[in-house]
Design a protein around this motif. Structure first.
Motif, PDB file in Angstrom:
ATOM      1  N   PHE A  49       4.870   5.770  15.037  1.00 66.67           N
ATOM      2  CA  PHE A  49       4.836   4.761  13.983  1.00 66.67           C
ATOM      3  C   PHE A  49       6.268   4.324  13.693  1.00 66.67           C
ATOM      4  N   PRO A  50       6.544   3.016  13.717  1.00 73.69           N
ATOM      5  CA  PRO A  50       7.892   2.538  13.375  1.00 73.69           C
ATOM      6  C   PRO A  50       8.316   3.059  12.011  1.00 73.69           C
ATOM      7  N   VAL A  51       9.626   3.202  11.822  1.00 72.98           N
ATOM      8  CA  VAL A  51      10.133   3.811  10.598  1.00 72.98           C
ATOM      9  C   VAL A  51       9.758   2.993   9.372  1.00 72.98           C
ATOM     10  N   ASP A  52       9.684   1.664   9.473  1.00 70.35           N
ATOM     11  CA  ASP A  52       9.325   0.846   8.319  1.00 70.35           C
ATOM     12  C   ASP A  52       7.900   1.116   7.851  1.00 70.35           C
ATOM     13  N   GLU A  53       7.042   1.510   8.748  1.00 66.25           N
ATOM     14  CA  GLU A  53       5.664   1.827   8.371  1.00 66.25           C
ATOM     15  C   GLU A  53       5.581   3.168   7.654  1.00 66.25           C
ATOM     16  N   ARG A  54       6.646   3.979   7.784  1.00 67.58           N
ATOM     17  CA  ARG A  54       6.630   5.327   7.205  1.00 67.58           C
ATOM     18  C   ARG A  54       7.489   5.429   5.947  1.00 67.58           C
ATOM     19  N   ARG A  55       7.987   4.287   5.455  1.00 63.04           N
ATOM     20  CA  ARG A  55       8.894   4.281   4.313  1.00 63.04           C
ATOM     21  C   ARG A  55       8.116   4.444   3.008  1.00 63.04           C
ATOM     22  N   LEU A  56       8.627   5.296   2.084  1.00 63.46           N
ATOM     23  CA  LEU A  56       7.973   5.527   0.799  1.00 63.46           C
ATOM     24  C   LEU A  56       8.296   4.394  -0.176  1.00 63.46           C
ATOM     25  N   LEU A  57       7.288   3.959  -0.926  1.00 64.16           N
ATOM     26  CA  LEU A  57       7.493   3.047  -2.039  1.00 64.16           C
ATOM     27  C   LEU A  57       7.953   3.856  -3.255  1.00 64.16           C
ATOM     28  N   PRO A  58       8.568   3.198  -4.247  1.00 61.74           N
ATOM     29  CA  PRO A  58       8.977   3.945  -5.458  1.00 61.74           C
ATOM     30  C   PRO A  58       7.821   4.721  -6.086  1.00 61.74           C
ATOM     31  N   ASP A  59       6.618   4.129  -6.122  1.00 60.62           N
ATOM     32  CA  ASP A  59       5.478   4.825  -6.726  1.00 60.62           C
ATOM     33  C   ASP A  59       5.033   6.031  -5.914  1.00 60.62           C
TER      34      ASP A  59
ATOM     35  N   LEU B 188       0.835  -1.202   0.000  1.00 57.41           N
ATOM     36  CA  LEU B 188       0.000   0.000   0.000  1.00 57.41           C
ATOM     37  C   LEU B 188       0.871   1.254   0.000  1.00 57.41           C
ATOM     38  N   PRO B 189       0.392   2.342  -0.620  1.00 58.85           N
ATOM     39  CA  PRO B 189       1.108   3.620  -0.503  1.00 58.85           C
ATOM     40  C   PRO B 189       1.250   4.015   0.965  1.00 58.85           C
ATOM     41  N   VAL B 190       2.240   4.829   1.246  1.00 61.95           N
ATOM     42  CA  VAL B 190       2.689   5.029   2.617  1.00 61.95           C
ATOM     43  C   VAL B 190       1.587   5.549   3.549  1.00 61.95           C
ATOM     44  N   LEU B 191       0.840   6.568   3.172  1.00 60.58           N
ATOM     45  CA  LEU B 191      -0.148   7.130   4.094  1.00 60.58           C
ATOM     46  C   LEU B 191      -1.326   6.178   4.303  1.00 60.58           C
ATOM     47  N   LYS B 192      -1.712   5.455   3.276  1.00 60.67           N
ATOM     48  CA  LYS B 192      -2.769   4.452   3.445  1.00 60.67           C
ATOM     49  C   LYS B 192      -2.266   3.291   4.298  1.00 60.67           C
ATOM     50  N   ARG B 193      -1.002   2.913   4.107  1.00 58.32           N
ATOM     51  CA  ARG B 193      -0.424   1.839   4.916  1.00 58.32           C
ATOM     52  C   ARG B 193      -0.454   2.197   6.398  1.00 58.32           C
ATOM     53  N   MET B 194      -0.087   3.419   6.719  1.00 61.37           N
ATOM     54  CA  MET B 194      -0.075   3.846   8.118  1.00 61.37           C
ATOM     55  C   MET B 194      -1.483   3.817   8.705  1.00 61.37           C
ATOM     56  N   ARG B 195      -2.463   4.255   7.923  1.00 66.33           N
ATOM     57  CA  ARG B 195      -3.834   4.254   8.436  1.00 66.33           C
ATOM     58  C   ARG B 195      -4.374   2.836   8.602  1.00 66.33           C
ATOM     59  N   VAL B 196      -4.040   1.949   7.640  1.00 64.38           N
ATOM     60  CA  VAL B 196      -4.513   0.562   7.742  1.00 64.38           C
ATOM     61  C   VAL B 196      -3.954  -0.099   8.993  1.00 64.38           C
ATOM     62  N   ARG B 197      -2.676   0.127   9.285  1.00 60.53           N
ATOM     63  CA  ARG B 197      -2.091  -0.503  10.470  1.00 60.53           C
ATOM     64  C   ARG B 197      -2.693   0.044  11.757  1.00 60.53           C
ATOM     65  N   ALA B 198      -3.045   1.310  11.766  1.00 58.95           N
ATOM     66  CA  ALA B 198      -3.731   1.869  12.933  1.00 58.95           C
ATOM     67  C   ALA B 198      -5.134   1.275  13.069  1.00 58.95           C
ATOM     68  N   LEU B 199      -5.829   1.097  11.961  1.00 59.71           N
ATOM     69  CA  LEU B 199      -7.161   0.482  11.992  1.00 59.71           C
ATOM     70  C   LEU B 199      -7.085  -0.956  12.504  1.00 59.71           C
ATOM     71  N   ARG B 200      -6.106  -1.717  12.002  1.00 61.28           N
ATOM     72  CA  ARG B 200      -5.997  -3.116  12.417  1.00 61.28           C
ATOM     73  C   ARG B 200      -5.693  -3.227  13.909  1.00 61.28           C
ATOM     74  N   ALA B 201      -4.895  -2.307  14.415  1.00 56.37           N
ATOM     75  CA  ALA B 201      -4.508  -2.347  15.829  1.00 56.37           C
ATOM     76  C   ALA B 201      -5.551  -1.727  16.750  1.00 56.37           C
ATOM     77  N   GLY B 202      -6.619  -1.141  16.169  1.00 59.22           N
ATOM     78  CA  GLY B 202      -7.612  -0.467  17.002  1.00 59.22           C
ATOM     79  C   GLY B 202      -7.082   0.814  17.609  1.00 59.22           C
ATOM     80  N   ASP B 203      -6.063   1.403  16.961  1.00 60.91           N
ATOM     81  CA  ASP B 203      -5.398   2.608  17.472  1.00 60.91           C
ATOM     82  C   ASP B 203      -6.092   3.849  16.901  1.00 60.91           C
TER      83      ASP B 203
END
Length: 643
Positions: A377-387, A295-310
């Protein structure tokens, strides 16, 4: 003979809004005997069923079926599919419209490639062009794991036997996302999917009067529950593998269109929590964690927060996203021969106008840590993909017709150090040729807005290209297929291209019948010596040339077959040597239909004659009056917008 296409229309209390669809079906270039139209009335109470019975009474292959009200399009569509006999089936909404060549073009592409599904190019007046990635290129055979999975509406052409083999059915009753449900049964099974992008096929009309089903209010639990069920269907049909993964990634990326940060943050706390819980349930059930890194970075961060109930973490990322803007600015616009050359810049900005800063970590770019309620948010969750580094594209969109075309664009990505941070910018150049801008064809008359489609950090935006008072625009136009193309600044400050029609095009004032000849009374500009009229069909056959005397002509309309369409061109030369001609426009013509011919206004405003299979149903005085009002309103809108 089996119809080539069956059009199924679920109908419920459309009132006058159905007139546009009916007229658009009557003027299809697909031969009349190749078209089956099945209206399924879901218990309308506004007289629609009776009105449609008059429409279909003299049209073989057209029918109306009335069923008890079911409350949603699913059951009437199923009834229509059961009754359809065509090689292909198209599902149209009762208040939308098909453009004249739509069914013929889609069917031809589908048959040539053995397609199970054919996607039309969509236009949506007053709204952004939907599924733009599918409007950029005609694809005889599309990538089954590509962008075709992004469109789950059912405004498409389906091979009927394929649907029967799939056992595909719409859910019945008041089920949200019933079209997504149907598509989840169909798309995983499709062997060949084709895309028509070089012709606008379907006008998807958004009604501001609340008559669209999709505008009805719905609770968060209900909506996201239906969304989850759509993915359950996809899971059952596709099974584990790359296709299901791609379907889930597309669905999750699209889900955030319902979670726009500014709107979400303005909602009362109770509604935010209800939505957070509902979307979180969806993520935990249908989006495995091993897909997060795609997932793109900002959506990835939100998805992980949703999954964790954060909830605090999710809202922190929503606030971060609300701060980000894309700065788009015009640097240069000039004519290079007959092409318009554009240079512009795109920047990743903060809402306060300063650059939005990223950080570097182990050679990668990362979103800075998000402050908010102690969330980290851990740094790996904030890493940009090439796209995520961005892309941009210039397009033009007709202000009246809403048709949008891509413009050849080159992009250079740039990373700029700003203090201890890094920001992203793009240098963009585009060349617009008005003579070939519509997939090799000339752009039609009217005003074209210049748009910039930007994607950065996985977030997309389409904006009119802004100019400021200091931007120097070319003072002179250029010839484009006999028209003067001129650069303009709209009232909003956005850049546009104007392509006015040549002065005073020839128009039909009145069209009646004199035996088997069409009697035309023409409106011709002063100084034009109109001396002859040529008649030809869409297959290139010449049907003759007649003399024009004092703006009048008698045109024999014989030797045609069902489905033939005749176009007429006015010339200043004599019939023996007519010379170059100009196609007749419909104007505000008063016309008289005579079986088996129908006189109509094409989508581009020209006058055409179609040989239909049988006499058209008589049009009531009310219908004629409504058509006249619609025609005048359309002309007024075009005059106001320059279209």
């Amino acid at each position: 003979m089996q119809p080539q296409v069956s059009v199924v229309v679920a109908v419920y209390n459309p009132g006058e809004n159905i007139d546009g669809l009916v007229d658009s079906l009557l003027t299809q270039t697909l031969p009349a005997d190749a078209l089956e139209v099945l209206f399924v009335d879901d218990g309308s109470t506004d007289g629609t069923a009776e009105r449609l019975q008059e429409v279909v009474a003299t049209r073989p292959g057209w029918s109306v079926t009335t069923i008890p009200n079911s409350g949603w399009p699913g059951r009437p569509r199923n009834v229509g599919l059961d009754r359809a006999t065509g090689e292909y089936v198209f599902f149209a909404d009762h208040d939308d419209e098909l453009l004249p060549e739509a069914l013929e073009r889609m069917h031809a592409l589908g048959r040539a490639n053995g397609s199970d599904v054919v996607y039309p190019k969509l236009v949506r007046p007053g709204r952004p062009t939907p599924y733009w990635s599918l409007a950029r290129e005609t694809l005889p055979v599309a990538d089954p794991l590509g962008d075709v999975l992004t469109s789950r509406t059912v405004h498409k052409l389906y091979r009927r036997q394929f649907l029967l083999d799939c056992g595909a059915r719409f859910p019945e009753g008041r089920v949200r996302l019933e079209d997504h449900h149907f598509s989840s049964q169909v798309l995983p099974r499709a062997r060949v999917v084709s895309v028509v992008a070089d012709y606008p096929c379907y006008r998807w009309i958004h009604r501001g009067d609340g008559s669209n089903n999709s505008t009805a209010a719905v609770s968060a639990e209900s909506y996201w529950g239906h969304y989850t069920e759509v993915l359950r269907v996809a899971e059952r049909v596709a099974g584990p593998g790359p296709l299901l993964d791609r379907l889930r990634l597309v669905a999750m990326a699209q889900a955030f269109s319902r979670l726009a940060p500014a709107e979400y943050l303005e909602r009362p706390e109770e509604k935010r929590r209800a939505q957070f819980r509902a979307v979180g349930d969806l993520v935990r059930e249908q989006f495995p964690a091993d897909l997060d890194d795609r997932l793109p970075v900002l959506k990835r961060m939100r998805v992980r927060a949703l999954r964790a109930g954060d909830e605090a973490g999710f809202e922190a990322v929503q606030r971060l996203r609300a701060r980000i803007t894309f700065g788009v600015g015009l640097a240069e616009v000039r004519w290079d021969g007959e092409r318009l050359h554009l240079v512009l810049g795109v920047a990743l900005d903060d809402v306060d106008g300063a650059p939005f800063l990223l950080a570097r970590h182990d050679g990668d770019l990362v979103v800075p840590d998000v402050p908010g309620a102690g969330v980290t948010f851990p740094v790996d969750e904030r890493r940009l993909l090439p796209d995520d580094l961005g892309t941009a594209e210039v397009t033009v969109r007709h202000r009246a017709a809403a048709t949008e075309w891509p413009v050849p664009t080159t992009v250079r990505l740039e990373q700029h150090d700003v203090g201890e941070g890094v920001t992203l910018r793009m240098h963009v150049e585009a060349e617009l040729d008005p003579a070939t801008g519509a997939f090799g064809a000339p752009l039609e008359d009217g005003t074209w807005s210049v748009l910039v489609r930007v994607q950065l950090l996985g977030e997309s935006l389409a904006v009119p290209l802004p100019t400021d008072g200091a931007s120097a625009l070319p003072g002179t136009g250029r010839d484009a297929s006999g028209r003067t193309a001129a650069v303009a600044r709209l009232g909003s400050g956005a850049l546009a291209l104007r392509l006015p029609a040549p002065a005073a095009p020839p128009e039909v004032r009145r069209a009646t019948w004199d035996g088997d000849r069409l009697s035309l009374d023409l409106r011709v500009a002063d100084g034009v010596d109109a001396r002859s009229l040529t008649v030809g069909d869409r297959d290139g056959a010449d049907h003759g040339v007649v003399e024009v005397v004092e703006g009048r002509a008698l045109v024999p309309v014989g030797d045609t077959s069902v489905g033939d369409i005749l176009d007429l061109h006015l010339h200043e030369g004599p019939p023996a040597d007519p010379g170059p001609g100009r196609r007749l426009r419909f104007g505000d013509a008063v016309v008289e239909d005579r079986p088996p011919y129908r006189l109509y206004r094409t989508e581009s405003g020209f006058f055409s004659v179609k040989h239909v299979a049988s006499p058209p149903a008589p049009r009531s005085r009310l219908r004629r009056a409504l058509s006249a009002v619609t025609r005048n309103d359309r002309r007024d809108r075009q005059e106001r917008t320059g279209g």
